[in-house]
Design a protein around this motif. Structure first.
Motif, PDB file in Angstrom:
ATOM      1  N   PHE A 119      -1.685  -8.139   3.293  1.00  0.00           N
ATOM      2  CA  PHE A 119      -2.745  -7.857   4.254  1.00  0.00           C
ATOM      3  C   PHE A 119      -3.995  -7.395   3.534  1.00  0.00           C
ATOM      4  O   PHE A 119      -3.960  -7.009   2.363  1.00  0.00           O
ATOM      5  CB  PHE A 119      -2.306  -6.816   5.290  1.00  0.00           C
ATOM      6  N   THR A 120      -5.105  -7.448   4.255  1.00  0.00           N
ATOM      7  CA  THR A 120      -6.372  -6.946   3.754  1.00  0.00           C
ATOM      8  C   THR A 120      -6.778  -5.760   4.620  1.00  0.00           C
ATOM      9  O   THR A 120      -6.675  -5.812   5.850  1.00  0.00           O
ATOM     10  CB  THR A 120      -7.460  -8.043   3.806  1.00  0.00           C
ATOM     11  N   TYR A 121      -7.221  -4.699   3.949  1.00  0.00           N
ATOM     12  CA  TYR A 121      -7.707  -3.505   4.634  1.00  0.00           C
ATOM     13  C   TYR A 121      -8.972  -3.050   3.914  1.00  0.00           C
ATOM     14  O   TYR A 121      -8.941  -2.818   2.701  1.00  0.00           O
ATOM     15  CB  TYR A 121      -6.645  -2.403   4.618  1.00  0.00           C
ATOM     16  N   ARG A 122     -10.055  -2.997   4.646  1.00  0.00           N
ATOM     17  CA  ARG A 122     -11.357  -2.606   4.084  1.00  0.00           C
ATOM     18  C   ARG A 122     -11.690  -3.409   2.828  1.00  0.00           C
ATOM     19  O   ARG A 122     -12.034  -2.872   1.784  1.00  0.00           O
ATOM     20  CB  ARG A 122     -11.397  -1.117   3.814  1.00  0.00           C
ATOM     21  N   ASP A 123     -11.559  -4.716   2.967  1.00  0.00           N
ATOM     22  CA  ASP A 123     -11.917  -5.685   1.919  1.00  0.00           C
ATOM     23  C   ASP A 123     -11.069  -5.605   0.650  1.00  0.00           C
ATOM     24  O   ASP A 123     -11.453  -6.143  -0.382  1.00  0.00           O
ATOM     25  CB  ASP A 123     -13.406  -5.572   1.554  1.00  0.00           C
ATOM     26  N   LYS A 124      -9.920  -4.956   0.706  1.00  0.00           N
ATOM     27  CA  LYS A 124      -8.989  -4.900  -0.418  1.00  0.00           C
ATOM     28  C   LYS A 124      -7.673  -5.528   0.030  1.00  0.00           C
ATOM     29  O   LYS A 124      -7.200  -5.268   1.134  1.00  0.00           O
ATOM     30  CB  LYS A 124      -8.722  -3.467  -0.864  1.00  0.00           C
ATOM     31  N   GLU A 125      -7.081  -6.349  -0.851  1.00  0.00           N
ATOM     32  CA  GLU A 125      -5.819  -6.999  -0.531  1.00  0.00           C
ATOM     33  C   GLU A 125      -4.649  -6.174  -1.057  1.00  0.00           C
ATOM     34  O   GLU A 125      -4.697  -5.661  -2.180  1.00  0.00           O
ATOM     35  CB  GLU A 125      -5.763  -8.395  -1.152  1.00  0.00           C
ATOM     36  N   GLU A 176      -5.594  -6.555  -6.610  1.00  0.00           N
ATOM     37  CA  GLU A 176      -6.500  -6.590  -7.764  1.00  0.00           C
ATOM     38  C   GLU A 176      -5.996  -5.731  -8.929  1.00  0.00           C
ATOM     39  O   GLU A 176      -6.487  -5.827 -10.037  1.00  0.00           O
ATOM     40  CB  GLU A 176      -7.913  -6.172  -7.369  1.00  0.00           C
ATOM     41  N   ASP A 177      -5.012  -4.892  -8.662  1.00  0.00           N
ATOM     42  CA  ASP A 177      -4.466  -3.988  -9.674  1.00  0.00           C
ATOM     43  C   ASP A 177      -2.946  -4.147  -9.739  1.00  0.00           C
ATOM     44  O   ASP A 177      -2.206  -3.183  -9.807  1.00  0.00           O
ATOM     45  CB  ASP A 177      -4.859  -2.548  -9.308  1.00  0.00           C
ATOM     46  N   TYR A 178      -2.478  -5.406  -9.719  1.00  0.00           N
ATOM     47  CA  TYR A 178      -1.043  -5.690  -9.580  1.00  0.00           C
ATOM     48  C   TYR A 178      -0.183  -5.106 -10.699  1.00  0.00           C
ATOM     49  O   TYR A 178       1.007  -4.871 -10.506  1.00  0.00           O
ATOM     50  CB  TYR A 178      -0.793  -7.194  -9.452  1.00  0.00           C
ATOM     51  N   GLU A 179      -0.771  -4.855 -11.869  1.00  0.00           N
ATOM     52  CA  GLU A 179       0.015  -4.296 -12.973  1.00  0.00           C
ATOM     53  C   GLU A 179       0.438  -2.854 -12.709  1.00  0.00           C
ATOM     54  O   GLU A 179       1.315  -2.333 -13.379  1.00  0.00           O
ATOM     55  CB  GLU A 179      -0.765  -4.394 -14.276  1.00  0.00           C
ATOM     56  N   ASN A 180      -0.194  -2.208 -11.744  1.00  0.00           N
ATOM     57  CA  ASN A 180       0.124  -0.820 -11.407  1.00  0.00           C
ATOM     58  C   ASN A 180       0.838  -0.713 -10.067  1.00  0.00           C
ATOM     59  O   ASN A 180       0.630   0.241  -9.320  1.00  0.00           O
ATOM     60  CB  ASN A 180      -1.147   0.031 -11.420  1.00  0.00           C
ATOM     61  N   ALA A 181       1.690  -1.684  -9.779  1.00  0.00           N
ATOM     62  CA  ALA A 181       2.480  -1.638  -8.541  1.00  0.00           C
ATOM     63  C   ALA A 181       3.320  -0.364  -8.533  1.00  0.00           C
ATOM     64  O   ALA A 181       3.791   0.093  -9.572  1.00  0.00           O
ATOM     65  CB  ALA A 181       3.384  -2.863  -8.454  1.00  0.00           C
ATOM     66  N   ILE A 182       3.493   0.194  -7.363  1.00  0.00           N
ATOM     67  CA  ILE A 182       4.282   1.417  -7.210  1.00  0.00           C
ATOM     68  C   ILE A 182       5.643   1.040  -6.646  1.00  0.00           C
ATOM     69  O   ILE A 182       5.730   0.340  -5.636  1.00  0.00           O
ATOM     70  CB  ILE A 182       3.569   2.411  -6.280  1.00  0.00           C
ATOM     71  N   ARG A 183       6.704   1.504  -7.322  1.00  0.00           N
ATOM     72  CA  ARG A 183       8.069   1.166  -6.919  1.00  0.00           C
ATOM     73  C   ARG A 183       8.663   2.279  -6.070  1.00  0.00           C
ATOM     74  O   ARG A 183       8.482   3.449  -6.342  1.00  0.00           O
ATOM     75  CB  ARG A 183       8.958   0.956  -8.143  1.00  0.00           C
TER      76      ARG A 183
END
Length: 81
Positions: free
Chosen positions: A19-25, A41-48
């Motif tokens: 989803f997109t929220y405030r222009d961020k996916e 845009e920061d997929y390398e810092n996904a939170i598990r």
């Protein structure tokens, strides 16, 4: 009408959601290591997270819970896989 309860049940069932929220996916996904919440845009810092419930309770976007974000009416490009 698709509700937050539907959203949380889809996550618990293992569906991936974007989803997109405030222009961020953002994306929510599952893999062998657990549940992941990612700002695309920061997929390398996904939170598990260990579980869907933990993800739903702990994720914050701009200091808002996922329920608050979902109910804000500001979501766009919402997709479920």
């Amino acid at each position: 009408m698709y509700s937050y309860i539907d959203f949380s049940e889809d996550i618990a069932a293992g569906h991936e959601i974007m989803f997109t929220y405030r222009d961020k996916e953002y994306s929510i996904s599952i893999s062998q290591g657990g549940w992941y919440f990612t700002k695309v845009e920061d997929y390398e810092n996904a939170i598990r997270y260990e579980s869907a419930d933990e993800l739903l309770i702990q994720v914050r976007i701009a200091n808002k819970t996922l329920e608050e974000v979902f109910n804000s009416g500001n979501l766009s490009d919402f997709s479920i896989n």
